[in-house]
Structure formats: C-alpha cells, structure tokens
Write a protein that holds these residues in place. Sequence first.
Motif, mmCIF file in Angstrom:
data_model
loop_
_atom_site.group_PDB
_atom_site.id
_atom_site.type_symbol
_atom_site.label_atom_id
_atom_site.label_comp_id
_atom_site.label_asym_id
_atom_site.label_seq_id
_atom_site.Cartn_x
_atom_site.Cartn_y
_atom_site.Cartn_z
ATOM 1 N N THR A 89 -2.405 -10.493 13.489
ATOM 2 C CA THR A 89 -3.140 -9.238 13.695
ATOM 3 C C THR A 89 -3.438 -8.497 12.405
ATOM 4 O O THR A 89 -4.356 -7.692 12.357
ATOM 5 N N GLY A 90 -2.650 -8.764 11.376
ATOM 6 C CA GLY A 90 -2.890 -8.049 10.138
ATOM 7 C C GLY A 90 -2.414 -6.617 10.155
ATOM 8 O O GLY A 90 -2.853 -5.801 9.355
ATOM 9 N N GLU A 91 -1.513 -6.301 11.100
ATOM 10 C CA GLU A 91 -1.006 -4.933 11.149
ATOM 11 C C GLU A 91 -0.191 -4.622 9.908
ATOM 12 O O GLU A 91 0.376 -5.506 9.272
ATOM 13 N N LEU A 92 -0.170 -3.352 9.589
ATOM 14 C CA LEU A 92 0.655 -2.891 8.488
ATOM 15 C C LEU A 92 2.042 -2.541 9.001
ATOM 16 O O LEU A 92 2.185 -1.899 10.038
ATOM 17 N N PHE A 93 3.050 -2.965 8.276
ATOM 18 C CA PHE A 93 4.417 -2.567 8.566
ATOM 19 C C PHE A 93 4.798 -1.506 7.546
ATOM 20 O O PHE A 93 4.571 -1.668 6.352
ATOM 21 N N PHE A 94 5.366 -0.426 8.046
ATOM 22 C CA PHE A 94 5.663 0.710 7.194
ATOM 23 C C PHE A 94 7.140 0.801 6.867
ATOM 24 O O PHE A 94 8.001 0.469 7.684
ATOM 25 N N GLY A 95 7.407 1.274 5.659
ATOM 26 C CA GLY A 95 8.757 1.658 5.318
ATOM 27 C C GLY A 95 9.119 2.940 6.041
ATOM 28 O O GLY A 95 8.286 3.545 6.731
ATOM 29 N N GLU A 96 10.365 3.344 5.875
ATOM 30 C CA GLU A 96 10.853 4.529 6.585
ATOM 31 C C GLU A 96 10.247 5.818 6.044
ATOM 32 O O GLU A 96 10.324 6.860 6.684
ATOM 33 N N PHE A 125 0.835 -1.190 0.000
ATOM 34 C CA PHE A 125 0.000 0.000 0.000
ATOM 35 C C PHE A 125 0.876 1.249 0.000
ATOM 36 O O PHE A 125 1.847 1.334 0.752
ATOM 37 N N ARG A 171 1.622 -6.035 4.673
ATOM 38 C CA ARG A 171 1.309 -6.977 5.751
ATOM 39 C C ARG A 171 2.170 -8.220 5.617
ATOM 40 O O ARG A 171 2.415 -8.715 4.518
ATOM 41 N N ILE A 220 4.842 7.050 1.921
ATOM 42 C CA ILE A 220 5.156 5.896 2.768
ATOM 43 C C ILE A 220 4.517 4.641 2.178
ATOM 44 O O ILE A 220 3.344 4.647 1.823
#
Lengths: 117, 111
Positions: A103-110, A34, A97, A93
Amino acid sequence: GAVVSQHPSWVICKSGTSVKIECRSLDFQATTMFWYRQFPKQSLMLMATSNEGSKATYEQGVEKDKFLINHASLTLSTLTVTSAHPEDSSFYICSARDPGQITGELFFGEGSRLTVL
Amino acid sequence: GQNIDQPTEMTATEGAIVQINCTYQTSGFNGLFWYQQHAGEAPTFLSYNVLDGLEEKGRFSSFLSRSKGYSYLLLKELQMKDSASYLCAVSPNQAGTALIFGKGTTLSVSS
C-alpha cells in the motif's frame, strides 16, 4: 506491522540550545524517511525528506541550516534543531515506508514534543 | 498547488454512523490514505484507496472517486474511543514520496 521508533518523546530546552531527535525503523530498512512538524490543531506539514547516503531535501520555507538532517544508516535518521527558539516549539514526527508493504502507507514514529523556553 | 480539504470538526453520538468527507486537488495521484490521530500521539493508518470504489475494513470504510477528487471515511457503530482527529492524505507521485495531509477532522463522540 512495521515499526518506527522516535526518541525522545518530550524535550524541554532553553532558547539558543540545540536538540537532536532520533528516528529508527525497527524491522525494515528505509532509504527514505520523512520529517513532519505539527503545530496545535494544524495539519502535518512536511519539513524534509531524509535520504540515506545523500543530502536531505527540504521543503520551501524550511531552513536547512537550522534543521539539520542526517540519515546515517538504513535504519536511522536524525533531526537536529539548532539554536532553538520558542517559535520552534512543536510536535515533530518522523515517518517511513516499509518496502515490503504494497500500500505504501507511511508508518509514523511516536513523535517528539519540543518545548523551547 | 496541492490542496486537501476536509471539515474541521464533527460531532456524533455512540452507536451512530458518521461520514467524513475529503476533497483533493494535487499535481498527481498515487493513492489516498486515512489516518487516525489521538491528541498528542502520532497518526495511525486506517485505510488506503487507489482505485475508485469502497474499501471496507471492520467498522471503517473508505470510498474514492478519482474523477471527482473525492473521498470519504465512514465510521459505523461509533464508540467513545473513536473521538480523535481523522487525517486525509494523498500520495501525489509514485511510491517513495511523502504524503500530503489535510488539516484533519476532529470527531467528538458523545454518549
């Protein structure tokens, strides 16, 4: 935990040029990534959903010909801002996932801060 | 439409407790997330609620009431480093779709 890496962190370009931002999932495979954009003191606004092996899905009001998205592999998605203008200056950004996370949390790039002169 | 509301700014002192509220109206619901974002950085995950009730994780707790479309993030024993923006986000559909974010609450912690 899952890691998403984004490059470059900062980019300054002249108006009319194109800028490519890369987003990689380092320790998991992401069929979907995303892309968000965030203006100062504003929320994260979803721009598009990048799908591996198929066309990206763009949110209403986001020009697909201006913001080119390519999801070349299960670990890499790129966003190219074409013919950038000062109003495109923003914080971009990417996120993904990890299929292994319940949990399905989103992990973000820097994040990539784009400044168009 | 999709709508997520949270206060714009809050202030508190070190050692105190602060509660950040979030109300949401979305087309569907598959979980609510809280993220912390320091200026110029990407958001980092704090908590996740999908069932009603309180989830506690160290100094941070998050509560959800699905019937009221309401959540709060509770921060205890505030520290200066907790000064940041706190984002409430909802997953409107089944896993695999993007999160919808609120505008964030900027928390300032003073000594």
